[in-house]
Design an enzyme around this catalytic site. Structure first.
Site, PDB file in Angstrom:
ATOM      1  N   ASP A  12       0.875  -1.151   0.000  1.00  0.00           N
ATOM      2  CA  ASP A  12       0.000   0.000   0.000  1.00  0.00           C
ATOM      3  C   ASP A  12       0.926   1.219   0.000  1.00  0.00           C
ATOM      4  O   ASP A  12       2.099   1.103   0.364  1.00  0.00           O
ATOM      5  CB  ASP A  12      -0.879  -0.045   1.256  1.00  0.00           C
ATOM      6  CG  ASP A  12      -1.657   1.236   1.473  1.00  0.00           C
ATOM      7  OD1 ASP A  12      -2.370   1.660   0.554  1.00  0.00           O
ATOM      8  OD2 ASP A  12      -1.538   1.819   2.569  1.00  0.00           O
ATOM      9  N   ASP A  14       0.072   5.125   1.008  1.00  0.00           N
ATOM     10  CA  ASP A  14      -0.096   6.045   2.131  1.00  0.00           C
ATOM     11  C   ASP A  14      -0.241   5.271   3.445  1.00  0.00           C
ATOM     12  O   ASP A  14      -1.103   4.400   3.569  1.00  0.00           O
ATOM     13  CB  ASP A  14      -1.336   6.911   1.916  1.00  0.00           C
ATOM     14  CG  ASP A  14      -1.221   7.781   0.685  1.00  0.00           C
ATOM     15  OD1 ASP A  14      -0.422   8.727   0.712  1.00  0.00           O
ATOM     16  OD2 ASP A  14      -1.915   7.492  -0.308  1.00  0.00           O
ATOM     17  N   ASP A 168      -1.552  -0.927   5.996  1.00  0.00           N
ATOM     18  CA  ASP A 168      -1.737  -0.367   7.338  1.00  0.00           C
ATOM     19  C   ASP A 168      -3.182  -0.293   7.775  1.00  0.00           C
ATOM     20  O   ASP A 168      -3.474   0.283   8.812  1.00  0.00           O
ATOM     21  CB  ASP A 168      -1.123   1.040   7.393  1.00  0.00           C
ATOM     22  CG  ASP A 168      -1.899   2.029   6.542  1.00  0.00           C
ATOM     23  OD1 ASP A 168      -2.149   1.731   5.357  1.00  0.00           O
ATOM     24  OD2 ASP A 168      -2.263   3.095   7.062  1.00  0.00           O
TER      25      ASP A 168
END
Length: 189
Positions: A12, A14, A168
């Site tokens: 991922d 960001d 995240d």
């Protein structure tokens, strides 16, 4: 740099590869204030990120007391964010060393709900674009995460080896589960 014969690690962007929260929060607050709403805190904005710009804008406008269906709000947010895309955004500490260590072991890719053009620009400006065989943005041919189609489309780069998704958020975890990939949580994001 490109990966070896087998295995794929998909990151991922960001909150996983890069810390972009301050720039995102600044763009969100610029939008909400421009539309007559209140400024949002960085932590408020962080809690709204993960499912693409349109969802982020709806959540932010609602939290700021602005009509979430305000015409043109997403387009305006993207312009505001583009103007400050790299003001403070940086790789997380140690991330370049992680990429250096993984590069000879597996192919590397990025799967993000951020549109592809700013994702590519960000990775290039931070000096890490060359690590990734492919960058799949949220405006590409596949639906955004948590739909697994983008991750499944990257599977061919694994060349029969394992596929790992590093992220995240619950959105990343769901994407990995739905694609049958191993999930690694980046708890710092």
């Amino acid at each position: 740099m490109t990966g070896p014969a087998a295995g794929l690690v998909v990151f991922d962007l960001d909150g996983t590869l890069v810390d972009s929260a301050t720039d995102l929060a600044a763009a969100v607050s610029a939008l909400t204030e421009e539309l007559g709403g209140r400024r949002l805190t960085r932590s408020e904005v962080i809690g709204m990120v993960g499912e693409g710009a349109a969802v982020l804008v709806r959540r932010a406008l609602t939290a700021a007391g602005v009509d979430p269906a305000t015409p043109g709000a997403t387009h305006r947010f993207l312009a505001l964010y583009d103007a400050r895309l790299l003001d403070t955004t940086c790789l997380y500490p140690g991330m370049r060393a992680v990429l250096d260590a993984l590069d000879p072991l597996a192919a590397l890719a990025v799967l993000t709900n951020k549109p592809a053009a700013p994702a590519e620009r960000m990775l290039a400006a931070l000096g890490v674009r060359e690590y990734f065989i492919e960058v799949v943005g949220g405006d590409g041919p596949w639906p955004r995460k948590p739909d697994p189609a983008g991750l499944v489309a990257l599977r061919g780069h694994a060349r029969g080896g394992p596929m790992v998704m590093v992220g995240d958020s619950p959105v990343d975890a769901e994407t990995a589960a739905r694609a049958g990939a191993v999930f690694v949580l980046a708890h710092y994001g």
